[in-house]
Scaffold this motif. Structure first.
Motif, mmCIF file in Angstrom:
data_model
loop_
_atom_site.group_PDB
_atom_site.id
_atom_site.type_symbol
_atom_site.label_atom_id
_atom_site.label_comp_id
_atom_site.label_asym_id
_atom_site.label_seq_id
_atom_site.Cartn_x
_atom_site.Cartn_y
_atom_site.Cartn_z
ATOM 1 N N GLY A 88 61.208 13.883 12.896
ATOM 2 C CA GLY A 88 60.028 14.292 12.138
ATOM 3 C C GLY A 88 59.622 13.241 11.112
ATOM 4 N N CYS A 89 60.540 12.350 10.821
ATOM 5 C CA CYS A 89 60.199 11.281 9.889
ATOM 6 C C CYS A 89 59.278 10.258 10.526
ATOM 7 N N SER A 119 58.923 18.718 9.173
ATOM 8 C CA SER A 119 58.623 17.316 9.474
ATOM 9 C C SER A 119 57.237 16.911 8.990
ATOM 10 N N THR A 126 58.017 15.534 5.272
ATOM 11 C CA THR A 126 59.107 14.638 4.908
ATOM 12 C C THR A 126 58.670 13.185 5.052
ATOM 13 N N VAL A 177 56.946 9.381 7.497
ATOM 14 C CA VAL A 177 55.775 9.864 8.221
ATOM 15 C C VAL A 177 55.670 11.369 8.051
ATOM 16 N N GLY A 178 54.928 11.830 7.072
ATOM 17 C CA GLY A 178 54.700 13.255 6.885
ATOM 18 C C GLY A 178 53.201 13.470 6.925
HETATM 19 NA NA NA Z 1 58.046 13.704 8.549
#
Ligand code: NA
Ligand code: NA
Lengths: 426, 315, 170
Positions: A331-332, A372, A375, A378-379
């Motif tokens: 999710g990052c 995700s 966070t 990459v959020g």
């Molecule tokens: Na993220």
């Protein structure tokens, strides 16, 4: 093990050096793809990613909801709404932030798009919260986190997608999303309090207003209520779909601007230029994320994950924990819908073979996907906010999101330990 | 040699699990393990981009619906017009034979190696409610349609076409924006629409079909040994069309069975059928004329297709 | 963008600059058209049983055009979203050279994207690719996007370079 971890590492370096997110993602995605399928096909795929995904009808909600948000602000209705909320909540510490979480949850549950919610609500909520002395850290985090709730509270595009992917009953998935969604709102309200405590933030409170004054303050909310009723009512009566509600909402908001007497060609141009600007920023990040996802997809990451998972035998608890970690890591760097498309086909057969309820698993996957969105690095929701208000540092937003992410993890843990809370309504 | 297969459907979709996966297994078996395949876990792009993925070598094998690339394929028209037949297997095999004999000459597939063309089961009528036997069954009904021929069929029959991708069908019906849908039994079931519907009208021959392709990158094909090529040819083409048609027939039957007790399916009345046949006949003629624009004889191709379907149905 | 839109006091030209106003007018027309399409499609379908044919595909075309036209606006304002988590802690002298380098990187990527959009549009034009219901050719939209992207690339490279070589007082 293929070289995708190297790609992730290079991407992180580029991001931290301040390369625009869209181009860092696209660049690493392009070179990575080329190293797998060769330069000519990789370049063709790049052209397709930028052109074909830009013509996706369901994504048209983004500019239209943005437009609605901008018009709502232009008409003064947003300010009225927040001053009336302030009249009701001014004696409560952080009351407006909690109200914002709830408003974002309500809005995103209707429009079904986390990014559209963040974009719209930032426009509406942030200026007013600034006016009442709320620090950006708390305001932006409430909006970004509140916006994630909509993919769990029905209707939810992601749950429909999961249902089709795993052949589960969509109605049951929708019912199962309600309780975790409501718990999410409660926990986020607690995150607001934690932020105030831990950050030692002293928000001015004023004495409680007498009921008569509070009721008088409600009069100002007429415009906002009318728009809200129009959009919600239209969807529930089946006059238009959630996708179409964006265009209808924008039309309704434009009407509010005209009725408020604030319509000028000049201001219209500024507002629409703004909408176009933000739309382009968001879509280029999306195109970059999809280019990077293509690289990960071609690189055989899912096979690596499968091998990795099978090494852990058949303990349910470790399986759930590992999946949670995998999503937090992925999710990052990945865009959320593509993350689900990449991973759910790998995970759900294993979950099913372990006897894990697939309805519960769907809610679990959606909850960790929600995390995700907020966070670093990459959020998506944080990026969207940042593209609407460039004067706020991304660091500020992510720092503000800390307590919200923590409460999310508590929520996931709770629903993992007590799965019946999810399945109660199904 | 490992071929990459691009996939835009969920792995659980029968087109993947019961056609594409067995096809790759048969290719591996026929080539004695020389040529194997790796099906990608997630899509590389929207469905419409997949034909060009094969042309440009982004993936080695791709499949999809010709109709998603409007303007590109005209010969698919003959396999999508109303009243072709009740069996996807018969239509698909006949379609492949017609393709090999006549349609390929139109040159629409010259950039790729065609492994197969086939169709879906016949499209039927499904409504949220209404009197199935009414003469004006479709008058003013808002029907969710994709693009192309379904749109024309719906508006020709007096319905109000509501556009939207099939993934939005659930939203359109559950919100009440659409009153019904034109779909094969399988798709109603697959997209979880059964609880939203109560009336089904089975139209003998079907109101429309959807044409699919499975194609391979040309350079990749030419890089294979003549033995591997012959082995792949032996398990694709008509064999692939037959397998795909059988799959659609099976899942259509399963879809119909799943409707029991929830959707009342009746056959269209003679009066309805006569009226629809009459109003759709100009649509069919126009579609055949479009096929002729490619330089092949559209009417002859249509006649061959119908004759093959009839022959196969008689078997 | 940093200030909430309040165009009443200032004229649009003052707020947006001259090239901004041209972009804004074209973009505004497209966005309003997008909104109008949905509104009239819904009204037509609900009240008169006659939705707008091809509303969805017109919306798609407008969406794509707005995104790529907007790239010019984003580039002019240097508004591309970046991760500023570490950048804030770097010494001040790093930034001019860092901005030139990230600008060059972005410009190169955008040029490649623009080139590939042109190639892809050519390919789509080659088979007369069009929209489903209205048969609008798609290739011209691709060429438009390609041109916008290359213009965006040039702006993205030029602005930090100009700042780097400009006399410090300017
Ligand atoms: Na993220
Ligand atoms: Na929702």
């Amino acid at each position: 093990m293929e070289h995708w971890p190297i790609g992730v590492a290079i991407l992180s370096v580029l991001l931290f050096l301040g390369v625009p997110i869209a181009f860092a993602l696209a660049g690493v995605g392009l070179v990575g793809t080329a190293s797998i399928i060769g330069w000519t096909p990789a370049l063709s795929l790049l052209g397709s990613a930028f052109f074909d995904n830009g013509r996706d009808y369901s994504l048209s909600v983004l500019p239209l909801f943005l437009m609605m948000g901008n018009f709502v602000v232009q008409s003064g209705v947003a300010e009225d709404l927040y001053s009336s909320a302030y009249a009701w909540l001014r004696h409560r510490k952080g009351g407006l932030a909690t109200a914002t979480v709830i408003a974002c949850g309500a809005f995103s549950s209707v429009c079904g798009s986390s990014m559209a919610t963040a974009a719209t609500m930032t426009r509406i909520a942030l200026p007013s919260m600034r006016k009442f002395g709320y620090p950006d850290q708390l305001s932006t985090a409430s909006i970004a986190a509140g916006g994630t709730l909509g993919i769990l509270i029905p209707p939810s595009v992601i749950l429909v997608f999961y249902g089709i992917l795993t052949q589960q009953d969509i109605g049951k998935l929708f019912l199962a999303g309600i309780i975790p969604g409501v718990i999410g709102i409660l926990f986020y309200s607690m995150a607001v309090r934690i932020t105030l405590k831990v950050g030692n933030i002293d928000l001015p409170t004023e004495p409680k207003l007498p009921l008569r004054d509070r009721l008088r303050a409600l009069r100002k909310t007429g415009g906002a209520l009318a728009l809200f009723t129009f959009v919600m009512g239209g969807i529930y009566l089946g006059v238009f779909t959630p996708t179409e509600s964006a265009g209808m909402g924008a039309g309704g908001a434009l009407l509010l601007v005209i009725l408020s007497g604030k319509f000028t060609v000049n201001s219209m141009l500024v507002v629409l230029y703004d909408t176009m600007n933000t739309t382009a920023m968001m879509f280029f990040i999306l195109f970059g994320a999809l280019t990077f996802t293509n690289y990960v997809n071609l690189s055989g990451m899912t096979i690596d994950i499968q091998t990795f998972l099978s090494a852990f035998g058949d303990s349910r608890v470790s399986f759930i924990l590992i999946i949670l970690c995998i999503y937090l890591v992925l999710g990052c760097v990945l865009e959320s819908l593509s993350m689900i498309m990449l991973t759910v086909p790998v995970f759900y057969p294993i979950a099913a073979s372990m006897g894990i309820d697939l309805i519960w698993f769907g809610i679990f996957v959606v909850m960790v996907t929600e995390i995700s969105y907020i966070t670093p690095p990459v959020g998506m929701n944080a990026f969207v906010l940042r593209s609407v208000v460039p004067d706020v540092r991304l660091g500020t937003i992510f720092r503000g999101l800390g307590p919200f992410v923590a409460m999310d993890i508590v929520r996931v843990a709770l629903l993992t330990l007590v799965p019946s809370m999810v399945l109660l309504l199904t | 040699e490992t071929l990459t297969v691009a996939n835009w459907l969920p792995p659980s979709h029968p087109l993947v699990s019961d056609v594409i996966v067995p096809m790759t297994e048969q290719i591996a078996e026929a080539t004695g393990g020389e040529v194997t395949a790796n099906i990608l876990p997630a899509p590389l792009g929207p469905p419409a981009a997949h034909f060009d993925f094969a042309v440009n070598g982004i993936a080695d094998i791709t499949f999809g619906v010709q109709g998603y690339n409007a303007g590109r394929f005209k010969t698919t028209n003959i396999a999508e017009v109303p009243f072709l037949g009740d069996s996807a297997e018969d239509i698909s095999v006949a379609y492949w034979r017609t393709f090999e004999a006549m349609l390929a000459d139109a040159g629409e597939y010259d950039d790729v190696k065609v492994l197969g063309v086939f169709t879906h089961g016949p499209g039927q009528v499904f409504l949220k409610d209404g009197d199935a036997a009414a003469a004006e069954l479709l008058d003013g009904q808002k029907l969710r349609v994709g693009g192309g021929i379904v749109h024309e069929v719906a508006s020709t029959l007096g319905a109000v076409p509501v556009e939207g991708p099939s993934s939005k069908a659930y939203e359109l019906l559950s919100q009440g924006v659409a009153d019904g849908i034109l779909f094969p039994y399988e798709s109603v079931n697959f997209f979880k629409l059964i609880p939203q519907l109560s009336v089904g009208v089975d139209v003998p021959g079907g109101l429309y079909n959807t044409s699919f392709y499975v194609v391979m990158n040309k350079a990749k094909w030419e890089s294979l040994s003549p033995e591997s090529q012959a082995a792949i040819d032996s398990v694709t083409g008509e064999a692939l069309a037959r397998m795909a048609g059988q799959m659609w027939d099976t899942v259509d039957a399963a879809g119909l069975a799943a409707m029991e007790g929830q959707v009342t399916v009746t056959t269209a009345t003679d009066a309805q059928l006569a009226a629809w046949t009459e109003s759709l006949s100009p649509v069919i003629d126009a579609k055949i004329a479009e096929v002729s624009e490619t330089g092949i004889d559209g009417q002859a191709a249509y006649d061959m297709l119908m004759a093959e379907i009839e022959a196969l149905a008689a078997e | 963008m940093s200030k909430p839109p309040s165009g009443n006091a200032l004229s649009a030209v003052q707020t947006l600059g001259r090239s901004g106003v041209t972009l804004a007018i074209i973009g505004a027309i497209m966005l309003v058209a997008m909104m109008g399409l949905t509104v009239f499609d819904v009204i037509g379908r609900y009240l008169f049983n006659s939705p707008i044919k091809g509303a969805a595909e017109l919306t798609e075309i407008l969406l794509c055009a707005v995104i790529f036209l907007g790239l010019g606006a984003v580039s002019l304002r240097e508004d591309h979203v970046t991760v500023d988590l570490l950048v804030d802690y770097m010494p001040a002298w790093v930034h001019p050279i860092r901005q030139v380098l990230t600008g060059l990187f972005s410009g190169v990527i955008l040029c490649v994207v623009g080139w590939r959009l042109w190639v892809y549009a050519d390919q789509i034009g080659g088979y007369n690719g069009s929209t489903t219901n209205l048969s609008i050719p798609i290739a011209p939209l691709g060429y438009f996007c390609a041109i916008c992207t290359v213009v965006g690339a040039l702006i993205t490279v030029a602005i930090p370079l100009k700042r780097f070589f400009a006399p410090p007082t300017a």
